[in-house]
Design a protein around this motif. Structure first.
Motif, PDB file in Angstrom:
ATOM      1  N   MET A  38     -15.997  24.922 -47.904  1.00  0.00           N
ATOM      2  CA  MET A  38     -15.058  24.743 -49.013  1.00  0.00           C
ATOM      3  C   MET A  38     -14.867  26.051 -49.776  1.00  0.00           C
ATOM      4  O   MET A  38     -13.751  26.365 -50.208  1.00  0.00           O
ATOM      5  CB  MET A  38     -15.558  23.644 -49.963  1.00  0.00           C
ATOM      6  N   LYS A  39     -15.930  26.835 -49.930  1.00  0.00           N
ATOM      7  CA  LYS A  39     -15.803  28.130 -50.594  1.00  0.00           C
ATOM      8  C   LYS A  39     -14.875  29.043 -49.798  1.00  0.00           C
ATOM      9  O   LYS A  39     -14.030  29.738 -50.376  1.00  0.00           O
ATOM     10  CB  LYS A  39     -17.168  28.803 -50.750  1.00  0.00           C
ATOM     11  N   ARG A  40     -15.025  29.040 -48.469  1.00  0.00           N
ATOM     12  CA  ARG A  40     -14.158  29.869 -47.631  1.00  0.00           C
ATOM     13  C   ARG A  40     -12.706  29.409 -47.745  1.00  0.00           C
ATOM     14  O   ARG A  40     -11.790  30.228 -47.858  1.00  0.00           O
ATOM     15  CB  ARG A  40     -14.629  29.839 -46.173  1.00  0.00           C
ATOM     16  N   GLU A  41     -12.501  28.104 -47.720  1.00  0.00           N
ATOM     17  CA  GLU A  41     -11.150  27.572 -47.840  1.00  0.00           C
ATOM     18  C   GLU A  41     -10.552  27.892 -49.209  1.00  0.00           C
ATOM     19  O   GLU A  41      -9.375  28.237 -49.313  1.00  0.00           O
ATOM     20  CB  GLU A  41     -11.150  26.063 -47.605  1.00  0.00           C
TER      21      GLU A  41
ATOM     22  N   LEU B  17     -29.013  17.850 -46.945  1.00  0.00           N
ATOM     23  CA  LEU B  17     -28.880  19.025 -47.796  1.00  0.00           C
ATOM     24  C   LEU B  17     -28.271  20.196 -47.016  1.00  0.00           C
ATOM     25  O   LEU B  17     -27.363  20.876 -47.514  1.00  0.00           O
ATOM     26  CB  LEU B  17     -30.235  19.427 -48.373  1.00  0.00           C
ATOM     27  N   ARG B  18     -28.741  20.410 -45.786  1.00  0.00           N
ATOM     28  CA  ARG B  18     -28.184  21.483 -44.955  1.00  0.00           C
ATOM     29  C   ARG B  18     -26.697  21.237 -44.688  1.00  0.00           C
ATOM     30  O   ARG B  18     -25.875  22.146 -44.808  1.00  0.00           O
ATOM     31  CB  ARG B  18     -28.946  21.586 -43.623  1.00  0.00           C
ATOM     32  N   GLU B  19     -26.372  20.002 -44.348  1.00  0.00           N
ATOM     33  CA  GLU B  19     -24.974  19.660 -44.090  1.00  0.00           C
ATOM     34  C   GLU B  19     -24.129  19.833 -45.347  1.00  0.00           C
ATOM     35  O   GLU B  19     -22.999  20.341 -45.284  1.00  0.00           O
ATOM     36  CB  GLU B  19     -24.864  18.224 -43.572  1.00  0.00           C
ATOM     37  N   SER B  20     -24.673  19.453 -46.474  1.00  0.00           N
ATOM     38  CA  SER B  20     -23.965  19.603 -47.740  1.00  0.00           C
ATOM     39  C   SER B  20     -23.732  21.079 -48.052  1.00  0.00           C
ATOM     40  O   SER B  20     -22.645  21.468 -48.497  1.00  0.00           O
ATOM     41  CB  SER B  20     -24.774  18.957 -48.866  1.00  0.00           C
ATOM     42  N   LYS B  21     -24.743  21.911 -47.806  1.00  0.00           N
ATOM     43  CA  LYS B  21     -24.587  23.354 -48.039  1.00  0.00           C
ATOM     44  C   LYS B  21     -23.549  23.940 -47.091  1.00  0.00           C
ATOM     45  O   LYS B  21     -22.766  24.808 -47.492  1.00  0.00           O
ATOM     46  CB  LYS B  21     -25.935  24.067 -47.885  1.00  0.00           C
ATOM     47  N   GLU B  22     -23.530  23.483 -45.848  1.00  0.00           N
ATOM     48  CA  GLU B  22     -22.528  23.955 -44.890  1.00  0.00           C
ATOM     49  C   GLU B  22     -21.119  23.561 -45.347  1.00  0.00           C
ATOM     50  O   GLU B  22     -20.197  24.366 -45.288  1.00  0.00           O
ATOM     51  CB  GLU B  22     -22.806  23.387 -43.494  1.00  0.00           C
TER      52      GLU B  22
END
Length: 120
Positions: A49-52, A39-44
């Motif tokens: 992806m949001k930044r990109e 979950l942490r990795e998915s959120k990261e």
């Protein structure tokens, strides 16, 4: 002694029942930790992806603004080209008129010199 044996067997049975529960509990904790890590990795990854996406959106905005400026400049150049073409066309028509008048004068001059009787 039989009671002691039965008690020991009963205790053994109870421990066998508790052992799978402890093992299952341990496995559940381990699985829960793995899921939390995923979950942490998915959120990261989601944040990345949001930044990109934000970066791509900004580049798109800049490109659209540049396209608008280029289209505006192209329109101005096209208008200037039309004005120049009209000016050139008017100049060509003027020069053709001058040439036509000059040819007419030449024809009149040569016709009048031919029709004049020579005095010799």
């Amino acid at each position: 002694m039989v009671l002691t044996m039965m008690a020991a067997i009963g205790i053994g049975i109870k421990q066998e029942k508790k052992m799978p529960t402890v093992v299952a509990e341990s496995e559940l904790k381990k699985r829960n930790e793995e899921l939390e890590k995923e979950l942490r990795e998915s959120k990261e990854r989601e944040e990345q992806m949001k930044r990109e996406l934000q970066s791509a959106w900004e580049r798109l905005r800049v490109a659209e603004e540049a396209e608008e400026r280029l289209c505006s400049q192209l329109g101005e150049l096209e208008a200037e080209a039309v004005y120049q073409a009209r000016d050139y066309h008017a100049r060509i028509v003027s020069l053709m008129d001058q040439l036509s008048r000059a040819q007419s004068l030449l024809l009149k001059t040569s016709a009048s010199s031919i029709s004049l009787p020579s005095s010799s």
